[in-house]
Write an enzyme that holds these catalytic residues in place. Structure first.
Site, PDB file in Angstrom:
ATOM      1  N   SER A  61     -37.451  61.546  17.255  1.00 54.48           N
ATOM      2  CA  SER A  61     -36.144  60.935  16.990  1.00 54.48           C
ATOM      3  C   SER A  61     -35.114  61.458  17.977  1.00 54.48           C
ATOM      4  O   SER A  61     -35.479  61.995  19.022  1.00 54.48           O
ATOM      5  CB  SER A  61     -35.728  61.220  15.544  1.00 54.48           C
ATOM      6  OG  SER A  61     -34.612  60.441  15.207  1.00 54.48           O
ATOM      7  N   ASN A  62     -33.831  61.301  17.664  1.00 59.08           N
ATOM      8  CA  ASN A  62     -32.773  61.817  18.540  1.00 59.08           C
ATOM      9  C   ASN A  62     -31.621  62.361  17.703  1.00 59.08           C
ATOM     10  O   ASN A  62     -31.664  62.306  16.476  1.00 59.08           O
ATOM     11  CB  ASN A  62     -32.307  60.726  19.510  1.00 59.08           C
ATOM     12  CG  ASN A  62     -31.841  59.493  18.771  1.00 59.08           C
ATOM     13  OD1 ASN A  62     -30.869  59.538  18.017  1.00 59.08           O
ATOM     14  ND2 ASN A  62     -32.546  58.384  18.953  1.00 59.08           N
ATOM     15  N   PHE A  63     -30.584  62.868  18.359  1.00 58.26           N
ATOM     16  CA  PHE A  63     -29.516  63.587  17.657  1.00 58.26           C
ATOM     17  C   PHE A  63     -28.417  62.687  17.090  1.00 58.26           C
ATOM     18  O   PHE A  63     -27.408  63.186  16.610  1.00 58.26           O
ATOM     19  CB  PHE A  63     -28.849  64.592  18.598  1.00 58.26           C
ATOM     20  CG  PHE A  63     -29.743  65.736  18.995  1.00 58.26           C
ATOM     21  CD1 PHE A  63     -30.302  66.558  18.024  1.00 58.26           C
ATOM     22  CD2 PHE A  63     -30.013  65.996  20.328  1.00 58.26           C
ATOM     23  CE1 PHE A  63     -31.125  67.616  18.372  1.00 58.26           C
ATOM     24  CE2 PHE A  63     -30.826  67.052  20.691  1.00 58.26           C
ATOM     25  CZ  PHE A  63     -31.391  67.864  19.721  1.00 58.26           C
ATOM     26  N   ALA A  96     -28.819  54.415  18.128  1.00 62.38           N
ATOM     27  CA  ALA A  96     -29.551  55.061  19.220  1.00 62.38           C
ATOM     28  C   ALA A  96     -31.033  54.784  18.966  1.00 62.38           C
ATOM     29  O   ALA A  96     -31.727  55.569  18.311  1.00 62.38           O
ATOM     30  CB  ALA A  96     -29.271  56.554  19.232  1.00 62.38           C
TER      31      ALA A  96
END
Ligand code: CTP
Length: 405
Positions: A209-211, A276
């Site tokens: 995943s991402n932040f 995102a």
């Protein structure tokens, strides 16, 4: 400058167990830079004291209609001062008095003298809430333009889970902020906003995943609702409460988000892709937890669909993307605008100080075709969101007038 800065809030508190939550609501208004005057019924003082509100930053607290040291006709003066009257909690009693035009104590007198934006956060026992007269009163007040937020279904003082619980202070604050926007340019129009990260499962316990915190997308959905839109928020996994008046669709992976966007697109005026979206996912999902075998491991990834690029049929009238770039922001954003066939793109750099991932603030530039560039100073995400929606509305109007020709 923030929208809520220097707004004059009349906070009415009637006598219900939710009264203690009005303290938190006051704090949210004060933190946002608003001026707050509190009006309490005598019953409310049995739950919280005027001193609680004074200590938390209320300019003044009014309880007694007939106190000696008061300005003449204070109830009228206060109602001229307020930009909005928020009554939280609003009991069946105050709702009944407002519907009948009864002014027999300080809060009902203020409420009837006030002719600006009014927002009620009802809270009461479920049997009272379901009472036919109370329901009739609520419907009547709505029909004459009074706004309502909640009540929620939740755990009540009567130890049961049922409708009647006052909305959380943050939700009431956000609803008040939407109303104070005083915009209606998207009334009745469908708007889709995507938000948050996507998560791409690798095995039953791990994912890629991402932040992304989702805060920018949630602020956009919140602001769009303030413009009167019917908002659908398609959200990846985040730790945020959905904004008031917004329909939420929870998704996890990019593929799920893709399916949800395609399904929602028909008859949409505006799509804002703030999510995102993970560009890649593990090429295989391991049914069992992957075990550690050696010092290094290879992970095979496969490209996810590009949601924006895939939209052909039922394409929304205006499509806005985001460009998250850590360098050459302008050039790369404009490249994405063209490559993805967007109307507008909002570019930001999360490595800049004060606008990192998870921050409540952002600093962006909105780019469009024909050299359009609208730089926005660092501001709260809600204020940035309002500016992005305003630019999108301009575009929507232009597009509408071109089509008519
Ligand atoms: N986006 C999308 N589908 C994807 C990836 C991104 O629709 N699979 C959308 C995002 O929601 C955003 C815009 O495309 O509105 C740009 O996303 P970004 O991650 O900045 O760019 P990418 O196209 O993924 O390119 P790169 O990661 O190489 O910068």
């Amino acid at each position: 400058m923030s929208l809520m800065n220097d707004k004059n809030i009349l906070l009415g508190v009637s006598g219900g167990v939710g009264a203690f939550k009005a303290c938190e609501l006051l704090r949210l208004f004060v933190k946002a830079g608003s001026n707050v005057r509190v009006i309490m019924t005598e019953a409310a003082t049995k739950f919280v004291t005027p001193l609680s509100f004074q200590s938390l930053g209320a300019e003044q607290v009014s309880v007694d209609m007939f106190a000696e040291k008061r300005e003449s006709l204070e109830h009228v003066a206060w109602s001229d001062w307020g930009d909005i009257l928020v009554i939280a909690p609003a009991t069946g009693n105050i709702i009944g008095k407002m519907a009948a035009g009864i002014a027999d104590e300080i809060l009902s007198t203020q409420a009837i003298a006030f002719d600006g934006i009014t927002l009620l956060a009802p809270a009461m026992n479920v049997k009272m809430y379901n009472n036919k007269t109370v329901q009739k009163n609520i419907k009547y007040l709505e029909s004459v333009g009074v706004n309502l937020v909640g009540p929620e279904t939740g755990y009540l003082a009567s130890m049961i889970t049922a409708p009647g619980r006052m909305s959380e202070p943050e939700i009431i604050f956000k609803r008040a902020r939407q109303l104070l926007l005083k915009r209606s340019s998207l009334k009745g129009r469908k708007v889709i906003v995507t938000a948050g990260p996507t998560v791409e499962p690798l095995d039953p316990v791990r994912y890629l995943s991402n932040f992304s915190s989702g805060k920018m997308g949630y602020a956009l959905a919140d602001a769009a609702a303030g413009f009167g839109a019917n908002v659908t928020l398609i959200s990846g996994p985040v730790h945020l409460e959905p904004p008031p008046g917004v329909r939420i669709i929870d998704v996890k992976s990019a593929e799920e988000m893709h399916r949800a966007v395609v399904k929602e697109c028909p008859r949409t005026a505006l799509l804002i892709m703030a999510a995102a979206v993970a560009d890649y996912r593990p090429s295989a999902f391991h049914k069992q937890k992957i075990k550690r075998h050696s010092d290094s491991m290879r992970l095979n990834l496969r490209a996810n669909p590009d949601i924006l690029k895939s939209l052909k049929r039922n394409r929304p009238k205006v499509v806005v993307g985001f460009a998250l770039e850590t360098r050459d922001v302008e050039a790369r954003a404009i490249e994405k605008l063209k490559d993805k066939g967007l109307d507008l793109i909002v570019a930001n750099n999360p490595t800049e100080k004060g606008v990192e991932f998870g921050s409540d603030f952002n600093k962006v530039t909105i780019y469009g075709r024909k050299g359009l560039a609208v730089p926005l100073e660092r501001a709260e995400k809600f204020d940035i969101a309002v500016a992005v929606i305003e630019e999108s509305v301009k575009f929507l109007k232009k597009r509408g007038s071109k089509r008519k020709k």
